[in-house]
Scaffold this active site. Structure first.
Site, PDB file in Angstrom:
ATOM      1  N   ASP A   1       0.862  -1.177   0.000  1.00  0.00           N
ATOM      2  CA  ASP A   1       0.000   0.000   0.000  1.00  0.00           C
ATOM      3  C   ASP A   1       0.901   1.230   0.000  1.00  0.00           C
ATOM      4  O   ASP A   1       1.825   1.321   0.815  1.00  0.00           O
ATOM      5  CB  ASP A   1      -0.891  -0.008   1.246  1.00  0.00           C
ATOM      6  CG  ASP A   1      -1.981   1.046   1.213  1.00  0.00           C
ATOM      7  OD1 ASP A   1      -1.709   2.174   0.733  1.00  0.00           O
ATOM      8  OD2 ASP A   1      -3.093   0.768   1.680  1.00  0.00           O
ATOM      9  N   ILE A   2       0.676   2.177  -0.910  1.00  0.00           N
ATOM     10  CA  ILE A   2       1.517   3.379  -0.951  1.00  0.00           C
ATOM     11  C   ILE A   2       1.282   4.255   0.282  1.00  0.00           C
ATOM     12  O   ILE A   2       2.107   5.087   0.610  1.00  0.00           O
ATOM     13  CB  ILE A   2       1.323   4.199  -2.245  1.00  0.00           C
ATOM     14  CG1 ILE A   2      -0.113   4.689  -2.392  1.00  0.00           C
ATOM     15  CG2 ILE A   2       1.767   3.395  -3.447  1.00  0.00           C
ATOM     16  CD1 ILE A   2      -0.316   5.668  -3.527  1.00  0.00           C
TER      17      ILE A   2
ATOM     18  N   GLN B   1     -15.016   2.489   1.530  1.00  0.00           N
ATOM     19  CA  GLN B   1     -14.255   2.131   0.334  1.00  0.00           C
ATOM     20  C   GLN B   1     -13.883   3.400  -0.434  1.00  0.00           C
ATOM     21  O   GLN B   1     -14.736   4.256  -0.674  1.00  0.00           O
ATOM     22  CB  GLN B   1     -15.083   1.194  -0.551  1.00  0.00           C
ATOM     23  CG  GLN B   1     -14.321   0.621  -1.726  1.00  0.00           C
ATOM     24  CD  GLN B   1     -15.156  -0.394  -2.512  1.00  0.00           C
ATOM     25  OE1 GLN B   1     -16.373  -0.513  -2.333  1.00  0.00           O
ATOM     26  NE2 GLN B   1     -14.502  -1.117  -3.397  1.00  0.00           N
TER      27      GLN B   1
ATOM     28  N   HIS C   1     -10.532  -5.102  -2.675  1.00  0.00           N
ATOM     29  CA  HIS C   1      -9.218  -5.330  -2.081  1.00  0.00           C
ATOM     30  C   HIS C   1      -9.353  -5.445  -0.575  1.00  0.00           C
ATOM     31  O   HIS C   1     -10.336  -5.001   0.021  1.00  0.00           O
ATOM     32  CB  HIS C   1      -8.227  -4.223  -2.451  1.00  0.00           C
ATOM     33  CG  HIS C   1      -8.600  -2.870  -1.942  1.00  0.00           C
ATOM     34  ND1 HIS C   1      -9.616  -2.118  -2.491  1.00  0.00           N
ATOM     35  CD2 HIS C   1      -8.086  -2.127  -0.938  1.00  0.00           C
ATOM     36  CE1 HIS C   1      -9.713  -0.970  -1.846  1.00  0.00           C
ATOM     37  NE2 HIS C   1      -8.791  -0.955  -0.889  1.00  0.00           N
TER      38      HIS C   1
ATOM     39  N   HIS D   1      -6.987  -4.954   3.025  1.00  0.00           N
ATOM     40  CA  HIS D   1      -5.765  -4.483   3.665  1.00  0.00           C
ATOM     41  C   HIS D   1      -5.288  -5.556   4.642  1.00  0.00           C
ATOM     42  O   HIS D   1      -6.079  -6.084   5.426  1.00  0.00           O
ATOM     43  CB  HIS D   1      -6.030  -3.199   4.463  1.00  0.00           C
ATOM     44  CG  HIS D   1      -6.387  -2.027   3.614  1.00  0.00           C
ATOM     45  ND1 HIS D   1      -5.501  -1.018   3.334  1.00  0.00           N
ATOM     46  CD2 HIS D   1      -7.539  -1.706   2.983  1.00  0.00           C
ATOM     47  CE1 HIS D   1      -6.088  -0.130   2.574  1.00  0.00           C
ATOM     48  NE2 HIS D   1      -7.339  -0.517   2.345  1.00  0.00           N
TER      49      HIS D   1
END
Length: 147
Positions: A39-40, A102, A108, A110
């Site tokens: 994750d960025i 979201q 996706h 996490h």
């Protein structure tokens, strides 16, 4: 949830672009149905996103096979996080729809290593309805499981 909004132009999905290789990502794992990448917006070192390769907006849009594959990949990633970063806790988080938190509309999950005082909050108001109300909710859901 972080205040992130997908910067992709309308009709383009940032995660589909990662799956296709159009934009770079720090990939951790990939198989026929899933992709896992850093994750960025790292919460803690080792924070990984596990996504379906096929574009599906929410959990309800996945096939049963894709659901199973995402969870299996999440478990593999969690095990790797445990071996590498040795966090005392781990949170799996998956949001559906704007009201669910979201912000990227491609399914996706996490996988977040957790530490004391890391600033992540998962709080909600407990409503504690009477047992009869809970029994009614359960019966209503059981009725819908066969449909």
């Amino acid at each position: 949830m972080p205040n992130f909004v997908d910067p992709s132009p309308p009709g383009q999905c940032i995660f589909c672009r990662i799956v296709s290789g159009e934009i770079p990502a720090a990939k951790v794992y990939e198989d026929a149905l899933t992709i896992a990448f850093m994750d960025i917006g790292q919460v803690n070192p080792g924070h990984v996103l596990v996504a379906s390769k096929r574009h599906a907006v929410t959990l309800l849009d996945l096939t049963t096979e894709e659901c199973a594959a995402v969870m299996q990949t999440a478990q593999r990633i969690a095990q790797a996080i445990g071996r590498e970063f040795d966090p005392p806790g781990l949170t799996l988080l998956q949001a559906n729809g704007p009201e669910g938190g979201q912000t990227v509309f491609h399914f996706h999950m996490h996988v977040v290593p957790r530490y004391a005082e890391d600033g992540v909050g998962l709080l909600w108001p407990r409503k504690e309805p009477p047992v009869a109300v809970l029994q009614d909710y359960a019966a209503r859901l059981r009725d819908k499981l066969g449909t």
